[in-house]
Write an enzyme that holds these catalytic residues in place. Structure first.
Site, PDB file in Angstrom:
ATOM      1  N   TRP A 151       0.861  -1.177   0.000  1.00  0.00           N
ATOM      2  CA  TRP A 151       0.000   0.000   0.000  1.00  0.00           C
ATOM      3  C   TRP A 151       0.896   1.226   0.000  1.00  0.00           C
ATOM      4  O   TRP A 151       1.835   1.322   0.791  1.00  0.00           O
ATOM      5  CB  TRP A 151      -0.915   0.055   1.224  1.00  0.00           C
ATOM      6  CG  TRP A 151      -1.663   1.357   1.268  1.00  0.00           C
ATOM      7  CD1 TRP A 151      -2.752   1.692   0.523  1.00  0.00           C
ATOM      8  CD2 TRP A 151      -1.327   2.515   2.048  1.00  0.00           C
ATOM      9  NE1 TRP A 151      -3.136   2.996   0.796  1.00  0.00           N
ATOM     10  CE2 TRP A 151      -2.268   3.524   1.735  1.00  0.00           C
ATOM     11  CE3 TRP A 151      -0.338   2.804   2.979  1.00  0.00           C
ATOM     12  CZ2 TRP A 151      -2.240   4.785   2.316  1.00  0.00           C
ATOM     13  CZ3 TRP A 151      -0.307   4.067   3.558  1.00  0.00           C
ATOM     14  CH2 TRP A 151      -1.257   5.036   3.231  1.00  0.00           C
ATOM     15  N   GLU A 196      -2.934  -2.992  -2.656  1.00  0.00           N
ATOM     16  CA  GLU A 196      -4.100  -2.441  -1.963  1.00  0.00           C
ATOM     17  C   GLU A 196      -4.451  -1.042  -2.461  1.00  0.00           C
ATOM     18  O   GLU A 196      -3.616  -0.139  -2.459  1.00  0.00           O
ATOM     19  CB  GLU A 196      -3.807  -2.393  -0.457  1.00  0.00           C
ATOM     20  CG  GLU A 196      -4.913  -1.790   0.381  1.00  0.00           C
ATOM     21  CD  GLU A 196      -4.564  -1.769   1.853  1.00  0.00           C
ATOM     22  OE1 GLU A 196      -5.420  -1.351   2.652  1.00  0.00           O
ATOM     23  OE2 GLU A 196      -3.434  -2.164   2.212  1.00  0.00           O
ATOM     24  N   LYS A 254      -6.998   2.530  -2.521  1.00  0.00           N
ATOM     25  CA  LYS A 254      -7.670   3.435  -1.595  1.00  0.00           C
ATOM     26  C   LYS A 254      -8.345   4.511  -2.420  1.00  0.00           C
ATOM     27  O   LYS A 254      -7.817   4.933  -3.453  1.00  0.00           O
ATOM     28  CB  LYS A 254      -6.666   4.050  -0.618  1.00  0.00           C
ATOM     29  CG  LYS A 254      -7.293   4.716   0.593  1.00  0.00           C
ATOM     30  CD  LYS A 254      -6.231   5.087   1.622  1.00  0.00           C
ATOM     31  CE  LYS A 254      -6.873   5.588   2.903  1.00  0.00           C
ATOM     32  NZ  LYS A 254      -5.859   5.891   3.947  1.00  0.00           N
ATOM     33  N   ASP A 291      -9.771  -3.438   1.399  1.00  0.00           N
ATOM     34  CA  ASP A 291      -9.854  -2.895   2.754  1.00  0.00           C
ATOM     35  C   ASP A 291     -11.241  -2.309   2.954  1.00  0.00           C
ATOM     36  O   ASP A 291     -11.712  -1.512   2.136  1.00  0.00           O
ATOM     37  CB  ASP A 291      -8.775  -1.827   2.946  1.00  0.00           C
ATOM     38  CG  ASP A 291      -8.689  -1.314   4.367  1.00  0.00           C
ATOM     39  OD1 ASP A 291      -9.705  -0.793   4.876  1.00  0.00           O
ATOM     40  OD2 ASP A 291      -7.600  -1.399   4.978  1.00  0.00           O
ATOM     41  N   HIS A 314     -11.597   1.513   2.482  1.00  0.00           N
ATOM     42  CA  HIS A 314     -10.923   2.178   1.374  1.00  0.00           C
ATOM     43  C   HIS A 314     -11.817   2.408   0.163  1.00  0.00           C
ATOM     44  O   HIS A 314     -11.327   2.581  -0.943  1.00  0.00           O
ATOM     45  CB  HIS A 314      -9.685   1.374   0.962  1.00  0.00           C
ATOM     46  CG  HIS A 314      -8.547   1.536   1.907  1.00  0.00           C
ATOM     47  ND1 HIS A 314      -7.260   1.152   1.610  1.00  0.00           N
ATOM     48  CD2 HIS A 314      -8.483   2.046   3.154  1.00  0.00           C
ATOM     49  CE1 HIS A 314      -6.464   1.406   2.630  1.00  0.00           C
ATOM     50  NE2 HIS A 314      -7.196   1.949   3.583  1.00  0.00           N
ATOM     51  N   HIS A 333      -8.518  -6.656   4.356  1.00  0.00           N
ATOM     52  CA  HIS A 333      -8.176  -5.874   5.529  1.00  0.00           C
ATOM     53  C   HIS A 333      -9.498  -5.444   6.155  1.00  0.00           C
ATOM     54  O   HIS A 333     -10.190  -4.575   5.618  1.00  0.00           O
ATOM     55  CB  HIS A 333      -7.324  -4.659   5.172  1.00  0.00           C
ATOM     56  CG  HIS A 333      -5.865  -4.960   5.130  1.00  0.00           C
ATOM     57  ND1 HIS A 333      -4.897  -3.994   4.997  1.00  0.00           N
ATOM     58  CD2 HIS A 333      -5.206  -6.136   5.237  1.00  0.00           C
ATOM     59  CE1 HIS A 333      -3.693  -4.553   5.004  1.00  0.00           C
ATOM     60  NE2 HIS A 333      -3.863  -5.853   5.137  1.00  0.00           N
ATOM     61  N   ASP A 358     -12.639   6.118   6.000  1.00  0.00           N
ATOM     62  CA  ASP A 358     -11.542   5.279   6.479  1.00  0.00           C
ATOM     63  C   ASP A 358     -10.973   5.817   7.788  1.00  0.00           C
ATOM     64  O   ASP A 358     -10.081   6.646   7.791  1.00  0.00           O
ATOM     65  CB  ASP A 358     -10.446   5.231   5.408  1.00  0.00           C
ATOM     66  CG  ASP A 358      -9.242   4.431   5.877  1.00  0.00           C
ATOM     67  OD1 ASP A 358      -9.434   3.461   6.608  1.00  0.00           O
ATOM     68  OD2 ASP A 358      -8.118   4.803   5.513  1.00  0.00           O
ATOM     69  N   ASP A 412     -10.506   3.441  10.513  1.00  0.00           N
ATOM     70  CA  ASP A 412      -9.842   2.296  11.140  1.00  0.00           C
ATOM     71  C   ASP A 412     -10.243   2.090  12.589  1.00  0.00           C
ATOM     72  O   ASP A 412      -9.399   1.935  13.470  1.00  0.00           O
ATOM     73  CB  ASP A 412      -8.317   2.431  11.019  1.00  0.00           C
ATOM     74  CG  ASP A 412      -7.841   2.241   9.583  1.00  0.00           C
ATOM     75  OD1 ASP A 412      -8.311   1.300   8.936  1.00  0.00           O
ATOM     76  OD2 ASP A 412      -7.001   3.032   9.120  1.00  0.00           O
ATOM     77  N   ASP A 419      -7.005  -4.623  10.121  1.00  0.00           N
ATOM     78  CA  ASP A 419      -6.226  -3.398   9.966  1.00  0.00           C
ATOM     79  C   ASP A 419      -6.963  -2.236  10.609  1.00  0.00           C
ATOM     80  O   ASP A 419      -7.828  -1.621   9.999  1.00  0.00           O
ATOM     81  CB  ASP A 419      -5.957  -3.110   8.491  1.00  0.00           C
ATOM     82  CG  ASP A 419      -5.023  -1.913   8.291  1.00  0.00           C
ATOM     83  OD1 ASP A 419      -4.503  -1.398   9.292  1.00  0.00           O
ATOM     84  OD2 ASP A 419      -4.820  -1.494   7.137  1.00  0.00           O
TER      85      ASP A 419
END
Length: 418
Positions: A184, A226, A228, A259, A262, A286, A294, A296, A326
């Site tokens: 990433w 990955e 985003k 993800d 993302h 993820h 995003d 997390d 993640d």
């Protein structure tokens, strides 16, 4: 009623729908989940004790007791692992190298700098995953790495990627479990770019050089890329978009990483699993929890986490989907973050394995959508907790809420003294 009687009663309820709870437990226990090491120290790593996060990475909160050394991080991870059922992998970034106090730049990292991680993983029975680190470095300070228009800087990051693949393969060979090596990069523009094409061409060139440098054995190393949709400081354009990485993964016969934070807020990763796997051999997940986008947050047992697990099981994708977590939250106890998120991912997998998939498929094929919906709703109130407790007991980890007291004690005995 004792625990055995409660479980036997639950077992009968599921058996009436054609589900064997013992088999569901076995399937769940056999599915590895990769747990991110960076939750334990707020993505600081050990490359540079004075390092500052860059590249759109931010950890909010200042809860006391974060890991300050590799040994503290490993000890914290071990304790968290004792609260989590199932096969565990530890995902580490390049900045978590054991450099023995010496300066080792990103393009110079080698397996020798991760030998202590491998020894620890062997002793504990963990697998390891790897992540090249394309942020928090003076050569990533202006927001570009593999797409940098300065050839010298771009080459530096290509060398880092090549070195990372060697380390990942080393993990897999030593531990007998494939290591997912996830790329990433934070590359992008805060404001409107004039020519995205030049930067995407440079990024494509970099990956061509990284993945053609040498061949790795997929029994030991699984490269993944990955995407985003945007990042902090790259709001107007992310060079590594989803479309870019789908093409990159297909061209290089590698995994693509999906993800959960993302994509656009109205997109869900669960809907992408069966689509990508029509054309790809595998994907890396993820799993996090986006809030407004995003951010997390710690994984909870929400609809999307459950839907992801159901898509994996219903599609028979257990061997082709590699599950990783993640997220990083410094506002609450970091070990609790590990335990809450990981236990919820395990709960989602167990719930998916307890679904009467064949019966539901039969309704669908027959056009009996009434029964399909009715049973999907009835499943939500079945005695899942009894099966979950049995799974935890079999794995030797705390049942119910017992783990919370263990975390509080560890905080008082260990974390509070840091």
């Amino acid at each position: 009623m004792n625990n055995n009687k409660i479980y036997e009663a639950a077992k009968e309820v599921y058996a009436a729908l054609g589900v064997d709870t013992d088999i569901a437990i076995e399937k769940t226990a056999a599915t590895p989940v990769s747990i991110q090491c960076w939750q334990g120290d707020d993505v600081g790593g050990f490359e540079n004790p004075d390092g500052i996060l860059t590249g759109g990475i931010q950890t909010t909160g200042n809860y006391p007791g974060k890991a300050r050394t590799i040994d503290e991080l490993k000890s914290d991870f071990d304790f968290a692992a004792s609260l989590i059922p199932g096969i565990k992998k530890c995902s580490i970034h390049a900045i978590y190298l054991d450099n023995q106090g010496k300066k080792v730049d990103r393009n110079e990292i080698a397996p020798e700098h991760f030998e202590t991680w491998v020894s620890w993983a062997k002793e504990k029975g963990y697998g390891l995953d790897f992540n090249p680190t394309y942020f928090s470095h003076h050569l990533s300070a202006y927001g570009f790495t593999l797409s940098h228009q300065d050839e010298g800087i771009r080459k530096f990051w290509v060398e880092h990627g090549i070195a990372s693949r060697k380390i990942s393969e080393y993990f897999g060979r030593e531990l007998g479990m494939p290591s997912c090596n996830n790329f990433w990069v934070p590359d992008g523009f805060k404001d409107m770019p004039v020519c995205k094409a030049e930067y995407r061409a440079a990024l494509a060139k970099s990956y061509d050089e990284i993945f053609s440098a040498f061949k790795t054995d997929k029994a030991y190393n699984l490269d993944s890329v990955e995407s985003k949709v945007f990042g902090i400081g790259a709001e107007s354009c992310t060079i590594g978009s989803n479309e870019f990485y789908i093409g990159c993964a297909i061209k290089n016969d590698i995994l693509v990483t999906l993800d959960t934070g993302h994509f656009h807020p109205t997109e869900v990763v669960s809907d992408k699993i069966s689509s990508t796997l029509q054309y790809m051999n595998g994907i890396l997940l993820h799993v996090s929890r986006p809030v407004r986008w995003d951010s997390d947050h710690v994984v909870i047992l929400d609809d999307e986490t459950r839907a992801i697990a159901s898509e994996i099981v219903r599609g028979g994708y257990q061997e082709r989907v590699h599950i990783g977590l993640d997220y990083f939250d410094a506002s609450i106890n970091r070990i609790a973050c590990w335990a809450i998120g990981s236990r919820n991912m395990q709960k989602a997998l167990l719930l998916a394995n307890l679904e009467p998939v064949e019966m539901l498929k039969k309704f669908e094929l027959e056009g009996d959508y009434t029964s399909r919906l009715a049973y999907l709703e009835e499943l939500k109130t079945l005695p899942f907790y009894a099966v979950w407790d049995r799974y935890c007991e079999m794995q030797g980890v705390p049942t119910g809420d017992k783990w919370i007291g263990d975390v509080k004690k560890y905080e008082a005995d260990v974390l509070s003294k840091r």
